[in-house]
Design a protein around this motif. Sequence first.
Motif, PDB file in Angstrom:
ATOM      1  N   ILE A 193       0.859  -1.185   0.000  1.00 11.93           N
ATOM      2  CA  ILE A 193       0.000   0.000   0.000  1.00 11.93           C
ATOM      3  C   ILE A 193       0.894   1.234   0.000  1.00 11.93           C
ATOM      4  CG2 ILE A 193      -1.750   1.286   1.282  1.00 11.93           C
ATOM      5  CD1 ILE A 193      -2.688  -1.344   2.485  1.00 11.93           C
ATOM      6  N   ASP A 194       0.536   2.229  -0.809  1.00 14.75           N
ATOM      7  CA  ASP A 194       1.340   3.447  -0.904  1.00 14.75           C
ATOM      8  C   ASP A 194       1.348   4.218   0.410  1.00 14.75           C
ATOM      9  OD1 ASP A 194       1.982   2.982  -3.527  1.00 14.75           O
ATOM     10  OD2 ASP A 194       0.581   4.445  -4.359  1.00 14.75           O
ATOM     11  N   LYS A 216      -1.598   6.202   2.612  1.00 16.04           N
ATOM     12  CA  LYS A 216      -2.854   5.468   2.681  1.00 16.04           C
ATOM     13  C   LYS A 216      -2.812   4.433   3.798  1.00 16.04           C
ATOM     14  CE  LYS A 216      -3.945   5.917  -2.240  1.00 16.04           C
ATOM     15  NZ  LYS A 216      -4.351   5.202  -3.479  1.00 16.04           N
ATOM     16  N   GLU A 260     -11.401   4.267  10.788  1.00 20.58           N
ATOM     17  CA  GLU A 260     -11.759   4.854   9.504  1.00 20.58           C
ATOM     18  C   GLU A 260     -12.264   6.288   9.661  1.00 20.58           C
ATOM     19  OE1 GLU A 260     -14.505   2.080   7.834  1.00 20.58           O
ATOM     20  OE2 GLU A 260     -12.920   0.733   7.104  1.00 20.58           O
ATOM     21  N   ARG A 283     -10.572   9.417   7.869  1.00 20.06           N
ATOM     22  CA  ARG A 283     -11.307  10.322   6.979  1.00 20.06           C
ATOM     23  C   ARG A 283     -11.088  11.779   7.379  1.00 20.06           C
ATOM     24  NH1 ARG A 283     -15.343   6.225   7.256  1.00 20.06           N
ATOM     25  NH2 ARG A 283     -16.377   7.304   8.984  1.00 20.06           N
ATOM     26  N   HIS A 303     -10.336   9.142   0.546  1.00 20.60           N
ATOM     27  CA  HIS A 303      -9.635   8.530  -0.589  1.00 20.60           C
ATOM     28  C   HIS A 303      -8.427   7.712  -0.146  1.00 20.60           C
ATOM     29  CE1 HIS A 303      -7.223  12.090   0.291  1.00 20.60           C
ATOM     30  NE2 HIS A 303      -6.231  11.491  -0.326  1.00 20.60           N
ATOM     31  N   ALA A 304      -7.950   7.967   1.061  1.00 21.70           N
ATOM     32  CA  ALA A 304      -6.730   7.308   1.536  1.00 21.70           C
ATOM     33  C   ALA A 304      -7.010   5.999   2.265  1.00 21.70           C
ATOM     34  CB  ALA A 304      -5.957   8.246   2.451  1.00 21.70           C
ATOM     35  N   ILE A 305      -8.265   5.583   2.318  1.00 23.98           N
ATOM     36  CA  ILE A 305      -8.631   4.332   2.992  1.00 23.98           C
ATOM     37  C   ILE A 305      -8.938   3.286   1.934  1.00 23.98           C
ATOM     38  CG2 ILE A 305     -10.170   3.234   4.650  1.00 23.98           C
ATOM     39  CD1 ILE A 305     -10.876   6.064   5.669  1.00 23.98           C
ATOM     40  N   VAL A 306      -8.235   2.162   1.983  1.00 23.29           N
ATOM     41  CA  VAL A 306      -8.460   1.086   1.024  1.00 23.29           C
ATOM     42  C   VAL A 306      -8.820  -0.193   1.773  1.00 23.29           C
ATOM     43  CG1 VAL A 306      -6.867   2.094  -0.650  1.00 23.29           C
ATOM     44  CG2 VAL A 306      -6.021   0.383   0.962  1.00 23.29           C
ATOM     45  N   GLY A 310       0.309   1.959   4.918  1.00 24.00           N
ATOM     46  CA  GLY A 310       1.039   1.931   3.654  1.00 24.00           C
ATOM     47  C   GLY A 310       2.446   2.468   3.797  1.00 24.00           C
TER      48      GLY A 310
END
Length: 402
Positions: free
Chosen positions: A173-174, A177, A315, A319, A325-328, A354
């Motif tokens: 993961i980048d 994130k 989460e 947020r 957008h940074a939560i996968v 990440g």
Amino acid sequence: MPAVGPWVDPLLDSLIEFRRDVHAHPELSFQEHRTTERLLATLREAGLEPVQMASTGPGEGTGAWVDIGEGPLALGLRADIDALPVLEETGLDYASTTEGVCHACGHDIHTTVALGVALTLSKLHDAGKLAARVRVIFQPAEERMPGGAKAVIAQGILDEVPRVVALHCDPRIDAGKIGTRIGAITSAADTIKIELTGRGGHTSRPHLTEDLVFALSKVAIDVPAVLSRRVDVRSGVSVVWGQISGGSAPNAIPSAGYLAGTMRCLDAEAWEAAGDMLDTVVQQVAQPFGVDVKLEHVRGVPPVMNASAETELIEAAARAEIGAHAIVLTPQSMGGEDFAWMTQKVPGSMLRLGTRTPGGETYDLHRGDYTPDERAIGVGVRVMAAAAVRAAVETATGVIAE
């Protein structure tokens, strides 16, 4: 709900310096004396009162914990501090100075993030912005089964903690994130060792022997196959062998053979069931060959089960601090993690942090060349500190923080 980013940013340079120092001086499980002393000293310099863990054997104990704030405990935050017996191959200026030992799993990042959370929460408390008490736990010996988490529990460090969170580096993961998941995020992990013995002899007359090599081969193939049909396939039971040995000549059947591997499972009940039937299955598979069987089944850790409320806490914090957008969604891992013992005692959740440089190389954990992007440290501190602040508000008010 206060944003924690402005409180974290002034700490980042010193946290990176701390991480590089820990990285250069890695210590194996229950040997983390220097790391513990550095943590204790840094926390005390910040005006906190950390407690060193009691010894789990000869010598002084390793690991520590510290409470920040006042009132009832709202949250526990755990980081593991030990390194691995792996040769470092990064070539970094701050590479390991201990031959054959390095932080190839990112525990130096975990330790630094937890320290950053403690320092951030201390500042927030001083400013009157921390509504309840938070406990940060620096756990020794995650890499040693059954793990230092059991020592944390045995010493009562988790007794007052109503919920607990943790993070683990993820090089897939980048940086910037995080990955989350409700339910099993890691696998149960046991070690299996099997020794077969019997009459050896010439390969031209296998009927006069117990044919150990053939018996080993059948055990290696049939035990995983039988277990996969005796346990619910949805549980993900996986038996994989890492060692097999027997014999020293192509025309001689040996009198002993050895097989070792791991059993992993994503469901706690199925893990118990598979473990209970393992001995019977091994004996049944080996029985037609007339060999003697010695089975050593070492129970490791159960799966880490992420609770929904604690995952949502993480989460919501992410947020607010770094954006939705940074939560996968992170995939389940078949690796073991002793944080599982904590989530069996109290509700909890582990996030994936990440550490891959965007556009850069994808490493794997437990590799000697693993090089995490240090920008992940600030992300980890912000998310975990924000989760702690939210948990404190919820504890103090009885209202779920928005």
